[in-house]
Design a protein around this motif. Structure first.
Motif: not given
Length: 514
Positions: A372-377, A388-391, A507-508
């Motif tokens: 679910q988290m993966q689908r949301y993200l 986006i430089d900073l996660h 996020l990577d």
């Protein structure tokens, strides 16, 4: 008889002079013609002018009246043409006699009783008038301070049409308007109530935000509701360096043409903070319309664009932001014209890690699952995240931190470090047009400036290989590490700088969800 006066119209954040020509001829039935591609607001001006003249003790001239707005092939919009048309009608009918019209720019909307109402885009119009060699500028009182910021042209502001008529007859009847720009900047920040000292805990997040502010980097915060993401984002402008005069003029131009500059305000001296709702349309976000106007990304120029609950935004709206984020400007093309609006911003986004709002917890059967988290993200595209430089992962604040009476660092303390780091970058990029901070470096510049020693290079190589990062992510790690080094006043990028920069690519990472 023929009379002529100058007005102006905005195209993007620039302006173009418009000649208002009025010809009056006798004989025949009284008629009024308005030509030169006027829009509805301009076409309706004759009724407002007629009432305003009569309520100001003057008369609408009789005979055959032709008003031409030149150049005739440029679309004219807005109500700023009311006052210049009224003045030329008075001049062509002999109700006023003056030789000042040839070197005067006149702007203003007329109320039916003759009062002058504010119009949009006065600052770029004042700049254009000065550049074209005009000596005077007549504007409504609310627009006066905005126009007076421009040096090299005498600005006169009025409340009523009768005052304009009196000044045209006698120049000494009204004094020119002067403003103190330095005093405006001295007053910048007075009365602010938001401060980083109010944020309890979240030291790692505040450190990442400081790095982002120091280098002008885009940032995304991922964490559960109530963890302080919005609270921190709203305090970010307070730790950014003060606007320079050039930046303030750029920003004010955009707010002026959008009609969002408060009446009586001369300059935008605070860095903008724009936070559109997630239902915002593509056009509202990046700009557009039949006559292209700036969107939220341009309204945040030289400041912060905050997108709360990022996955809830329409995917199409987020995707159209990719080019402006990369280029620092938005180009909008229409059949009749093409305009460009600047969009050099810091993008700050926040989101929950899952539809339920919390992280995956194996001990909570009712919580979100990893899938679910993966689908949301995954609602956020890879190319968008690349920009986006900073996660930053944001965790819930503990009770001890919330109940603690000790305060964290103030915004002023953090801002001082940010300003010192930006000063180093100003020296580094001196003479390079369009580059003012590390985040704005292109690939060639980042490879040249962000040199690594052997240890740092091997650390970065391992991270790139194991995480499968893109070339754009590689460049962003280099830029962020350069900013971290600047905060430590270090000429060299060391391995600890690289390690911290890699840490901000959450996020990577594979398995970061768990």
């Amino acid at each position: 008889m023929l009379s002529r006066v100058y007005c102006a119209s905005t195209i993007g954040v620039d302006a173009r002079l418009i000649e208002v020509e009025v010809n009056r001829s006798g004989g025949g039935m009284p008629k009024y013609f308005l030509v030169g591609l006027p829009d509805r607001a301009v076409s309706e001006s004759s009724d407002r002018i007629d009432a305003a003249l009569k309520n100001s003790g003057a008369e609408f001239p009789d005979g055959r009246i032709t008003v031409n707005l030149a150049p005739a092939d440029l679309p004219k919009e807005g109500s700023a043409f009311d006052l210049p048309i009224a003045v030329t009608l008075l001049n062509v009918s002999g109700q006023i006699k003056t030789d000042k019209l040839e070197d005067t720019l006149i702007l203003g909307e007329l109320a039916l009783d003759g009062k002058l109402r504010a119009v949009k885009g006065v600052l770029p119009m004042a700049v254009q008038a000065r550049d074209k060699g005009l000596k005077n500028m007549v504007v409504p009182s609310e627009n006066g301070p905005e126009a007076a910021v421009v040096e090299g042209i005498d600005v006169y502001s009025f409340e009523h049409l009768t005052e304009v008529m009196e000044w045209l007859r006698d120049e000494d009847s009204h004094e020119r308007l002067d403003v103190d720009v330095k005093e405006m900047f001295r007053q910048n920040g007075e009365g602010k109530v938001l401060d980083f000292s109010d944020v309890r805990g979240q030291e790692n997040v505040k450190r990442a935000i400081e790095v982002a502010a120091a280098g002008g980097h885009n940032v995304i915060m991922v964490g559960p509701p109530g963890s302080g993401k919005t609270m921190i984002a709203r305090r970010l402008p307070d730790i950014l360096p003060p606007l320079t005069l050039d930046e303030a003029l750029e920003t004010t131009k955009i707010h002026s043409v959008s009609g969002l500059l408060p009446g009586g305000k001369a300059l935008v001296t605070d860095r903008p903070f724009r936070s559109p709702h997630h239902t915002v349309s593509d056009v509202a976000l990046v700009g557009g319309g039949s006559i292209p106007m700036p969107g939220e990304i341009s309204m945040a120029h030289n400041g912060v664009l905050f997108l709360d609950e990022l996955p809830e935004f329409k995917r199409s709206a987020l995707e159209v932001m990719r080019q402006p984020l990369e280029d620092g400007s938005v180009s909008i093309s229409r059949a009749r014209m093409s305009v460009s609006y600047p969009s050099r911003i810091m993008l700050v986004a926040s989101m929950n890690p899952s539809p339920t709002g919390d992280w995956y917890d194996p001990a909570d059967p009712g919580g979100a699952s990893p899938s679910q988290m993966q689908r949301y993200l995954s609602k956020i595209s890879g190319p968008m995240l690349d920009r986006i430089d900073l996660h930053i992962e944001v965790q819930k604040v503990s009770y001890d931190e919330l109940s603690s009476k000790s305060k964290g660092e103030s915004s002023a303390t953090i801002r001082q470090r940010v300003v010192e780091a930006r000063d180093l970058q100003t020296q580094r990029f001196e003479g390079i047009e369009g580059v003012y901070c590390n985040a704005q470096m292109n690939t060639k510049m980042s490879r040249k400036i962000c040199t690594l020693d052997e240890t740092s290079a091997q650390m970065l190589k391992k991270a790139i290989t194991s995480l499968g990062l893109s070339a754009r992510a590689y460049d962003r790690i280099l830029k962020v590490s350069r900013t971290i080094a600047d905060l430590e006043d270090s000429e060299e990028i060391r391995s600890n700088h690289i390690a911290e920069a890699i840490q901000y690519r959450s996020l990577d990472r594979e398995g970061w969800l768990g």
